[in-house]
Write an enzyme that holds these catalytic residues in place. Sequence first.
Site, PDB file in Angstrom:
ATOM      1  N   GLU A   1      16.068   6.149  -6.085  1.00 51.46           N
ATOM      2  CA  GLU A   1      16.495   6.949  -4.921  1.00 51.46           C
ATOM      3  C   GLU A   1      15.665   6.471  -3.739  1.00 51.46           C
ATOM      4  O   GLU A   1      14.463   6.729  -3.680  1.00 51.46           O
ATOM      5  CB  GLU A   1      16.255   8.439  -5.190  1.00 51.46           C
TER       6      GLU A   1
ATOM      7  N   CYS B   1      14.278  11.808   3.454  1.00 49.91           N
ATOM      8  CA  CYS B   1      15.043  10.571   3.241  1.00 49.91           C
ATOM      9  C   CYS B   1      16.454  10.702   3.817  1.00 49.91           C
ATOM     10  O   CYS B   1      17.050   9.726   4.239  1.00 49.91           O
ATOM     11  CB  CYS B   1      15.104  10.250   1.755  1.00 49.91           C
TER      12      CYS B   1
HETATM   13  P1  NAD Z   1       6.777   4.139  -1.297  1.00 51.08           P
HETATM   14  O1  NAD Z   1       7.843   3.302  -1.890  1.00 51.08           O
HETATM   15  O2  NAD Z   1       5.700   3.458  -0.545  1.00 51.08           O
HETATM   16  O3  NAD Z   1       6.024   4.966  -2.434  1.00 51.08           O
HETATM   17  C1  NAD Z   1       6.710   5.841  -3.305  1.00 51.08           C
HETATM   18  C2  NAD Z   1       5.903   5.954  -4.590  1.00 51.08           C
HETATM   19  O4  NAD Z   1       5.864   4.669  -5.213  1.00 51.08           O
HETATM   20  C3  NAD Z   1       4.453   6.371  -4.385  1.00 51.08           C
HETATM   21  O5  NAD Z   1       4.050   7.187  -5.457  1.00 51.08           O
HETATM   22  C4  NAD Z   1       3.717   5.051  -4.424  1.00 51.08           C
HETATM   23  O6  NAD Z   1       2.371   5.168  -4.818  1.00 51.08           O
HETATM   24  C5  NAD Z   1       4.531   4.304  -5.464  1.00 51.08           C
HETATM   25  N1  NAD Z   1       4.429   2.852  -5.396  1.00 51.08           N
HETATM   26  C6  NAD Z   1       4.202   2.067  -4.312  1.00 51.08           C
HETATM   27  N2  NAD Z   1       4.205   0.765  -4.686  1.00 51.08           N
HETATM   28  C7  NAD Z   1       4.431   0.733  -6.013  1.00 51.08           C
HETATM   29  C8  NAD Z   1       4.551  -0.305  -6.981  1.00 51.08           C
HETATM   30  N3  NAD Z   1       4.432  -1.591  -6.639  1.00 51.08           N
HETATM   31  N4  NAD Z   1       4.799   0.031  -8.266  1.00 51.08           N
HETATM   32  C9  NAD Z   1       4.944   1.331  -8.607  1.00 51.08           C
HETATM   33  N5  NAD Z   1       4.844   2.357  -7.758  1.00 51.08           N
HETATM   34  C10 NAD Z   1       4.585   2.053  -6.474  1.00 51.08           C
HETATM   35  O7  NAD Z   1       7.488   5.238  -0.426  1.00 51.08           O
HETATM   36  P2  NAD Z   1       6.798   6.380   0.443  1.00 51.08           P
HETATM   37  O8  NAD Z   1       6.368   5.801   1.732  1.00 51.08           O
HETATM   38  O9  NAD Z   1       5.813   7.106  -0.369  1.00 51.08           O
HETATM   39  O10 NAD Z   1       8.023   7.390   0.658  1.00 51.08           O
HETATM   40  C11 NAD Z   1       8.868   7.290   1.711  1.00 51.08           C
HETATM   41  C12 NAD Z   1      10.132   6.590   1.286  1.00 51.08           C
HETATM   42  O11 NAD Z   1      10.759   7.302   0.240  1.00 51.08           O
HETATM   43  C13 NAD Z   1      11.147   6.545   2.416  1.00 51.08           C
HETATM   44  O12 NAD Z   1      11.746   5.274   2.419  1.00 51.08           O
HETATM   45  C14 NAD Z   1      12.157   7.609   2.015  1.00 51.08           C
HETATM   46  O13 NAD Z   1      13.435   7.425   2.554  1.00 51.08           O
HETATM   47  C15 NAD Z   1      12.144   7.487   0.532  1.00 51.08           C
HETATM   48  N6  NAD Z   1      12.649   8.690  -0.128  1.00 51.08           N
HETATM   49  C16 NAD Z   1      13.870   8.645  -0.720  1.00 51.08           C
HETATM   50  C17 NAD Z   1      14.395   9.792  -1.303  1.00 51.08           C
HETATM   51  C18 NAD Z   1      15.763   9.780  -1.953  1.00 51.08           C
HETATM   52  O14 NAD Z   1      16.067  10.722  -2.659  1.00 51.08           O
HETATM   53  N7  NAD Z   1      16.578   8.771  -1.731  1.00 51.08           N
HETATM   54  C19 NAD Z   1      13.653  10.980  -1.296  1.00 51.08           C
HETATM   55  C20 NAD Z   1      12.412  10.990  -0.704  1.00 51.08           C
HETATM   56  C21 NAD Z   1      11.905   9.827  -0.115  1.00 51.08           C
END
Ligand code: NAD
Length: 525
Positions: free
Chosen positions: A262, A296
């Site tokens: 997501e 998001c």
């Molecule tokens: P992010 O991708 O940086 O991080 C999300 C999670 O992934 C965090 O727990 C982070 O520590 C982890 N992560 C980061 N790199 C990783 C890796 N290499 N391997 C495994 N895990 C890793 O995103 P963010 O900045 O925390 O969140 C914001 C983003 O999330 C925005 O793009 C937003 O649109 C999206 N989002 C989407 C939804 C949806 O339902 N589509 C809902 C909420 C947020």
Amino acid sequence: MVQAVTGELRRPASLTDEFLEGLVARVPGTSGATWKLTEVYSGEVLVELPQSTPEDIEKSFAKARAAQREWSQWPLKKRLKVFRKAHGLFVDNAETTADLIQAESGKNRRMAIEETCDPPMVMSHYLKRAPKLLGPTTRGGPVPVVSTSTEIRQPKGVVGIIAPWNFPFATGLSDAIPALIAGNAVVVKPDNKTALSPLYGISLLERAGLPKGLFQVVCGEGPDVGPTLIDNANYVMFTGSTATGRTIGERAGRNLIGCCLELGGKNPMIVLEDANLDEAVQGALFGCFGNTGQICMHIERIYLPDTLYDVFRDKFVAATEALRMGATYDYGPELGSLVSVDHRDRVASHVEDAVAKGARVITGGRARPDVGPAFFEPTILEGVTKEMLAGSCETFGPVVALNRYRTVDDAVALANDTDYGLNASVWGTDLAAAEAVARRVQSGNVNVNDILATAYASKGTPSGGVKQSGVGARHGDQGLLKYTDVQNVGVLKKQVMGPQPGQTYEAYVKQMLMSLKLMRRLRIR
Ligand code: NAD
């Protein structure tokens, strides 16, 4: 300029050191390394969060797997009883949950309390729906009467969940609920910044009767924790950015496990000529600035017909400037903080880039350190193009671009001119016409006369992104079934397939082909 709600910053009484230390005690961290989890409004350290090593993560999976073996043997009714009780506990403790969400994410209390409602809504839906979905379904076998095939749903095993910081309680728990109901264990990795509220939710689930060990939490930076988590999981549920989603999907693919991703969005709002303008303006206020633009599904692009552009802009700017922003733990502020100073700087860089390339700031556009370290004003831009960061990349902050369109076809083409496809919003009083436009937008969710809640809170309908916004969906039947493997048990009561004794193969073929036609004509198969 947007107004600031002033007042002394008083941390909620619930957030005692003892309470917070009790929550993080669940996180394994044998190396002794910790991460300073801070209160966003003040920048003060709330608690030291243990950081899990690869060995810690493997041990957590081993514990989860042992607990899952027993849990999966519980009759579904007994498993559901836990969630019936948990529903009440989640609602009764919503204010404490909101204290934690606010402290760790900096969002305003109105959004924090709304977030607490998501897991109970998911529980409520699957409490009703799970018995139907998880029960065996007997279907006809290839040969009528003497054969049957039964579809059986087996839990996958241990589901790894990786959650972001913007809705830490909802994304940390709501996706785990159907996984647990289906008979799985869960290992969740919340964002370091926002681990407290999911930890609290897990303690409530255990108070409701969830067996200890079944729901594990590991913490650390994503790239440190992610590989071991994915390599030990039987399925991965990820919510976060598109860039990280690609990394997660690649690793899951290599391991031949399923995943649901997501991801991000660049969500458009189309206002049609016949829209109720006041309602559309109110919708845009929430759509662009709700959760300080860190949803998001929030709106970053608004498309207006030439005829409505000026009047919409004036009303929208006035309403935006009347919003009250503040660092308080009560229901006063309509806007909270961004999650961190780093994120505030990233949002500011999108505005600076747009201005440098010719866009105009109509209101906002500045950090507000006078309110709190990571506050940023709600910002409306004009003249944004795709060459600008704010025109093509997800800003994920309170920044929106106003755009004109001439025809509805233009509006749809502009809305679709993006790699993303998570959410869209269409406003018009002729509902049939508005819905027809909605269906032409390439987006996993589209809301007519609303921004996001109507689609997202409909827990019976799957919700996910298309294009670069995701793979798979949460909610709906597939939001539960994705956490199961299907087992097809075929039973033949009598061996009738193949030539009978004394029958030539030619005669058998003739009979088989005739019976195919007959079964088709009689609609038996
Ligand atoms: P992010 O991708 O940086 O991080 C999300 C999670 O992934 C965090 O727990 C982070 O520590 C982890 N992560 C980061 N790199 C990783 C890796 N290499 N391997 C495994 N895990 C890793 O995103 P963010 O900045 O925390 O969140 C914001 C983003 O999330 C925005 O793009 C937003 O649109 C999206 N989002 C989407 C939804 C949806 O339902 N589509 C809902 C909420 C947020």
